[in-house]
Write a protein that holds these residues in place. Structure first.
Motif, PDB file in Angstrom:
ATOM      1  N   ALA A  75       0.881  -1.239   0.054  1.00  0.00           N
ATOM      2  CA  ALA A  75       0.039  -0.214   0.124  1.00  0.00           C
ATOM      3  C   ALA A  75       0.694   1.242  -0.128  1.00  0.00           C
ATOM      4  CB  ALA A  75      -0.867  -0.121   1.278  1.00  0.00           C
ATOM      5  N   GLY A  76       1.877   1.337  -0.218  1.00  0.00           N
ATOM      6  CA  GLY A  76       3.064   2.310  -0.145  1.00  0.00           C
ATOM      7  C   GLY A  76       3.691   2.621   0.990  1.00  0.00           C
ATOM      8  N   MET A  77       3.744   1.980   2.035  1.00  0.00           N
ATOM      9  CA  MET A  77       4.511   2.390   3.335  1.00  0.00           C
ATOM     10  C   MET A  77       5.758   2.489   3.022  1.00  0.00           C
ATOM     11  SD  MET A  77       4.985   0.011   6.779  1.00  0.00           S
ATOM     12  CE  MET A  77       6.003  -1.045   6.034  1.00  0.00           C
ATOM     13  N   VAL A  78       6.502   1.719   2.296  1.00  0.00           N
ATOM     14  CA  VAL A  78       8.036   1.941   2.008  1.00  0.00           C
ATOM     15  C   VAL A  78       8.156   3.131   1.496  1.00  0.00           C
ATOM     16  CG1 VAL A  78      10.021   1.043   0.622  1.00  0.00           C
ATOM     17  CG2 VAL A  78       8.432  -0.577   1.734  1.00  0.00           C
TER      18      VAL A  78
ATOM     19  N   GLY B 178      -3.207   4.902   3.364  1.00  0.00           N
ATOM     20  CA  GLY B 178      -3.792   3.615   3.155  1.00  0.00           C
ATOM     21  C   GLY B 178      -3.199   2.723   3.930  1.00  0.00           C
ATOM     22  N   TRP B 179      -1.879   2.601   3.933  1.00  0.00           N
ATOM     23  CA  TRP B 179      -1.398   1.665   4.987  1.00  0.00           C
ATOM     24  C   TRP B 179      -1.402   1.938   6.500  1.00  0.00           C
ATOM     25  CZ3 TRP B 179       2.507   3.600   8.112  1.00  0.00           C
ATOM     26  CH2 TRP B 179       2.953   4.856   7.809  1.00  0.00           C
ATOM     27  N   ALA B 180      -1.395   3.152   6.714  1.00  0.00           N
ATOM     28  CA  ALA B 180      -1.707   3.507   8.025  1.00  0.00           C
ATOM     29  C   ALA B 180      -3.300   3.144   8.562  1.00  0.00           C
ATOM     30  CB  ALA B 180      -1.676   4.989   8.455  1.00  0.00           C
ATOM     31  N   TRP B 181      -4.163   3.254   7.721  1.00  0.00           N
ATOM     32  CA  TRP B 181      -5.308   2.702   7.974  1.00  0.00           C
ATOM     33  C   TRP B 181      -5.614   1.427   8.084  1.00  0.00           C
ATOM     34  CZ3 TRP B 181      -9.433   5.417   9.821  1.00  0.00           C
ATOM     35  CH2 TRP B 181      -9.729   6.525   9.421  1.00  0.00           C
TER      36      TRP B 181
END
Length: 248
Positions: free
Chosen positions: A92-95, A226-229
């Motif tokens: 989801a794009g955390m990196v 999105g990754w935090a959600w």
């Protein structure tokens, strides 16, 4: 000193004397009592257990299964979901958002197991000192809070610290539940129940990605990625289920 005749008569005596009346009562069992004095116990285990007939015993086992296994399986499902959702967060794009480079993501994923392995035995000691109905929900609340707060990390260091504490708080669940099941079931009954409990990890792997994909659609809401959600919602689910487990 004993004579040779006394020694010979002593050696010829059986090492274990089996009650002939008990042998007669259980003569219908195919077990070999001459080599295994306790064979009648296992052979008639399905017929008699602590003065309870087999029909009543099976009814009790079914009630235990329906009361214990669904909840502990759900707890392990959430545990596996929370430890493995870092992979979905990466997709989801955390990196990119945390500017992770090189092996930093791999390090953040691996540090989980440092305290996870070290804390299993101490956790079971505490479980014996405290009540399982209090200790297991308590550690579940703890890792649910850690999981929820992972949605607020903004750096590699913060992610590593969160993963270390997640491993510490999750460590007691699997050995604790396994020990808890041993309090309710005989040794011959435990393997099937532990297998059902452990299979929850497979279920978590089956739909964890679908759940993360749905949650990721909240990207941008409340200024969260999105990754935090994913971390936030799955952590809150764990806390809610843990609160229910206190009163189950």
């Amino acid at each position: 000193m004993t004579s040779n005749d006394e020694k010979r008569s002593y050696d010829e005596k059986p090492a274990v004397v089996i009650d002939e009346d008990r042998r007669a009562r259980h003569s219908s069992s195919p077990a070999d009592f001459s080599t295994d004095p306790e064979a009648h116990i296992r052979a008639n285990d399905d017929t008699w257990r602590h003065g309870i007939d087999s029909t009543h015993e099976k009814r009790i086992l079914r009630k235990l299964d329906w009361h214990i296994l669904p909840l502990v399986s759900l707890l392990y499902l959430l545990s596996f979901l929370d430890r493995s959702n870092i992979g979905n967060a990466r997709v989801a794009g955390m990196v990119t958002d945390l500017h992770l480079v090189g092996l930093q993501y791999n390090t953040a994923a691996a540090v989980f197991f440092i305290l996870y392995c070290a804390a299993e035995i101490p956790s079971n000691i505490l479980l014996k000192l405290l009540r399982p109905s209090r200790w297991i929900p308590s550690i579940m609340v703890a890792w649910g809070i850690v999981m929820t707060l992972m949605s607020l990390v903004h750096s590699f260091e913060g992610l590593v610290i969160a993963r270390v504490f997640l491993g510490l708080t999750e460590a007691g669940l699997f050995p604790g539940v396994t020990f808890y099941l041993s309090m309710w079931y005989k040794r011959t009954e435990q393997s099937r129940r532990v297998a059902i409990f452990f299979s929850a990890a497979t279920v978590a792997g089956a739909f964890g990605g679908i759940l993360a994909y749905a949650i990721e659609k909240l990207d941008g809401k409340a200024n969260l990625h999105g990754w935090a959600w994913i971390f936030l919602i799955e952590g809150l689910i764990t806390v809610v289920v843990a609160a229910f487990a206190f009163w189950y």
